[in-house]
Design a protein around this motif. Structure first.
Motif, PDB file in Angstrom:
ATOM      1  N   GLY A   5       0.851  -1.323   0.160  1.00 21.13           N
ATOM      2  CA  GLY A   5       0.009   0.385   0.187  1.00 21.13           C
ATOM      3  C   GLY A   5       0.372   1.248   0.341  1.00 21.13           C
ATOM      4  O   GLY A   5       2.007   1.601  -0.107  1.00 21.13           O
ATOM      5  N   GLU A   6       0.604   2.043   0.102  1.00 16.93           N
ATOM      6  CA  GLU A   6       0.739   4.052  -0.619  1.00 16.93           C
ATOM      7  C   GLU A   6       1.401   4.298   1.180  1.00 16.93           C
ATOM      8  O   GLU A   6       0.827   4.080   1.844  1.00 16.93           O
ATOM      9  CB  GLU A   6       0.023   5.119  -1.574  1.00 16.93           C
ATOM     10  N   ILE A   7       2.481   4.751   1.018  1.00 17.91           N
ATOM     11  CA  ILE A   7       3.177   4.950   2.572  1.00 17.91           C
ATOM     12  C   ILE A   7       2.822   6.135   2.161  1.00 17.91           C
ATOM     13  O   ILE A   7       3.305   7.424   1.554  1.00 17.91           O
ATOM     14  CB  ILE A   7       4.228   4.615   3.266  1.00 17.91           C
ATOM     15  N   THR A   8       2.010   7.552   3.229  1.00 20.75           N
ATOM     16  CA  THR A   8       1.463   9.110   3.065  1.00 20.75           C
ATOM     17  C   THR A   8       2.009   9.263   5.050  1.00 20.75           C
ATOM     18  O   THR A   8       1.920   8.452   6.232  1.00 20.75           O
ATOM     19  CB  THR A   8       0.427   9.778   3.236  1.00 20.75           C
ATOM     20  N   ILE A   9       3.179  10.289   5.088  1.00 21.04           N
ATOM     21  CA  ILE A   9       3.983  11.328   6.165  1.00 21.04           C
ATOM     22  C   ILE A   9       3.427  12.025   6.080  1.00 21.04           C
ATOM     23  O   ILE A   9       3.130  13.002   5.033  1.00 21.04           O
ATOM     24  CB  ILE A   9       4.616  10.929   6.225  1.00 21.04           C
ATOM     25  N   ARG A  10       2.884  13.082   6.865  1.00 19.52           N
ATOM     26  CA  ARG A  10       1.998  14.940   6.997  1.00 19.52           C
ATOM     27  C   ARG A  10       1.933  14.391   8.062  1.00 19.52           C
ATOM     28  O   ARG A  10       2.008  14.380   9.996  1.00 19.52           O
ATOM     29  CB  ARG A  10       0.648  14.791   6.812  1.00 19.52           C
ATOM     30  N   LEU A  54       1.759  11.734  11.547  1.00 20.45           N
ATOM     31  CA  LEU A  54       1.941  10.620  11.769  1.00 20.45           C
ATOM     32  C   LEU A  54       1.896   9.440   9.810  1.00 20.45           C
ATOM     33  O   LEU A  54       2.329  10.857   8.739  1.00 20.45           O
ATOM     34  CB  LEU A  54       0.261  11.132  11.130  1.00 20.45           C
ATOM     35  N   VAL A  55       2.247   8.959  10.333  1.00 22.48           N
ATOM     36  CA  VAL A  55       2.514   7.771   8.803  1.00 22.48           C
ATOM     37  C   VAL A  55       0.878   6.998   8.659  1.00 22.48           C
ATOM     38  O   VAL A  55       0.126   6.463   9.888  1.00 22.48           O
ATOM     39  CB  VAL A  55       3.286   7.113   8.807  1.00 22.48           C
ATOM     40  N   PHE A  56       1.175   7.026   7.520  1.00 21.52           N
ATOM     41  CA  PHE A  56      -0.293   6.407   7.122  1.00 21.52           C
ATOM     42  C   PHE A  56      -0.549   5.383   5.919  1.00 21.52           C
ATOM     43  O   PHE A  56       1.193   5.401   5.408  1.00 21.52           O
ATOM     44  CB  PHE A  56      -1.331   7.165   5.958  1.00 21.52           C
ATOM     45  N   VAL A  57      -0.630   3.892   6.052  1.00 26.41           N
ATOM     46  CA  VAL A  57      -1.216   2.981   4.676  1.00 26.41           C
ATOM     47  C   VAL A  57      -1.896   3.220   4.261  1.00 26.41           C
ATOM     48  O   VAL A  57      -3.360   2.674   4.813  1.00 26.41           O
ATOM     49  CB  VAL A  57      -0.291   1.809   5.121  1.00 26.41           C
ATOM     50  N   GLU A  58      -2.407   3.271   3.084  1.00 27.84           N
ATOM     51  CA  GLU A  58      -3.622   3.502   2.533  1.00 27.84           C
ATOM     52  C   GLU A  58      -4.757   5.150   3.050  1.00 27.84           C
ATOM     53  O   GLU A  58      -4.178   5.389   3.276  1.00 27.84           O
ATOM     54  CB  GLU A  58      -4.397   2.472   2.190  1.00 27.84           C
TER      55      GLU A  58
END
Length: 315
Positions: A5-10, A54-58
């Protein structure tokens, strides 16, 4: 990084994101590590000066961290099913880049659990002092000076950082100048103050005064804007003539819109088009930097001259 899945950090907001932040930290620190909830929830999360990440996967939040106003990074936590995949390293590098781009901090630090020392060492942190106990877990303090060449290389690695505005260019020009140890070479149209800011002049001054080997060469397409104003960079060059040289091209190169700032032949901020603010920064760019310096040396030696109008300006 091997993550499905795509990782997003914000950057996160405590008000909007506290449910996700608390859920991750509760799972990692309280349930797994047995940290006292009163120690874990220490009252610092709600401060307006505390920054959360925070880090998200999907769409699922799987890791978090925070940074206090003092520069202390902490509460780094990754859900059990996502460890060993580079998540913590990516999160930490994101925070460090955020510090460089958005805060005045020169140093950051953390209290590292002994088992996590390899992670922080890999990211450029250095241990300090003796091992101590915090929340019944052994820790050691680790520090990182942000504005050194080694730190910048650890933080940005060999990433090509695309830049499209004056603020981004100016910050990276300042960073590589502040971290320089031997020489800085600049090719610019007229040294616009949007790009070569007072912070850059301060960094250049510090470098020229503190490094015995400092050599700064500035090559301009047009010196008239500097000659017609009381430019701080000109005053600095007049005060430190053995360290700072400014010359003007007497023949335009083929790629007249290009420009760059290069530190120690290995870190570069490059303009594909200086007027239109298009280009990149790269902190591990030895080959690219050396290639550009070959052109710079040729122009400096054969197609440029000192501008007497700059040397005649009064201090």
């Amino acid at each position: 990084m091997n993550v499905h899945g795509e990782i997003t950090i914000r950057e996160a907001s405590w008000i909007a994101d506290q449910h996700d932040i608390i859920a991750i930290r509760d799972s990692v620190f309280i349930k797994e590590q047995g940290v006292d909830p009163e120690i874990e929830m220490d009252g610092l999360d709600t401060l307006s000066s505390t920054q959360h990440f925070l880090v998200f996967v999907e769409q699922q939040a799987i890791a978090t961290a925070r940074m206090l106003e003092t520069g202390k990074i902490g509460r780094i936590s990754v859900m059990a099913g996502y460890r060993g995949r580079g998540i913590a390293t990516a999160l930490l590098r994101y925070i460090l880049r955020h510090c460089l781009q958005n805060t005045p901090l020169d140093n950051v630090y953390l209290h590292a659990q002994i088992g996590a020392l390899p992670l922080y060492t890999k990211c450029g942190f250095n241990s300090e002092g003796e091992v101590f106990t915090e929340a019944d877990i052994e820790h050691i303090k680790m520090n990182m000076a942000l504005s050194t060449q080694d730190s910048l290389a650890h933080i940005y690695r060999d990433s090509v950082i695309r830049l499209e505005n004056a603020k981004g260019f100016a910050r990276h020009i300042e960073l590589i100048t502040r971290a320089a140890t031997r020489h800085v070479d600049i090719l610019s149209h007229h040294l616009s103050t949007q790009l070569y800011t007072p912070e850059f002049v301060s960094a250049l001054s510090y470098f020229a005064r503190t490094s015995r080997q400092s050599a700064i060469r500035i090559l301009l397409h047009d010196s008239k804007p500097l000659a017609s104003s009381s430019a701080p960079i000109v005053s600095l060059a007049q005060r430190l003539p053995s360290s700072i040289k400014i010359k003007v091209l007497n023949e335009q190169p083929q790629k007249a819109n290009q420009g760059y700032t290069i530190a120690d032949s290995k870190q570069i901020v490059f303009f594909n088009n200086e007027t239109q603010m298009q280009g990149f920064a790269n902190y591990r760019a030895k080959l690219e930097a050396e290639h550009q310096l070959e052109e710079f040396e040729h122009l400096w030696q054969h197609y440029s001259e000192e501008d007497p109008n700059l040397s005649l300006l009064t201090l």
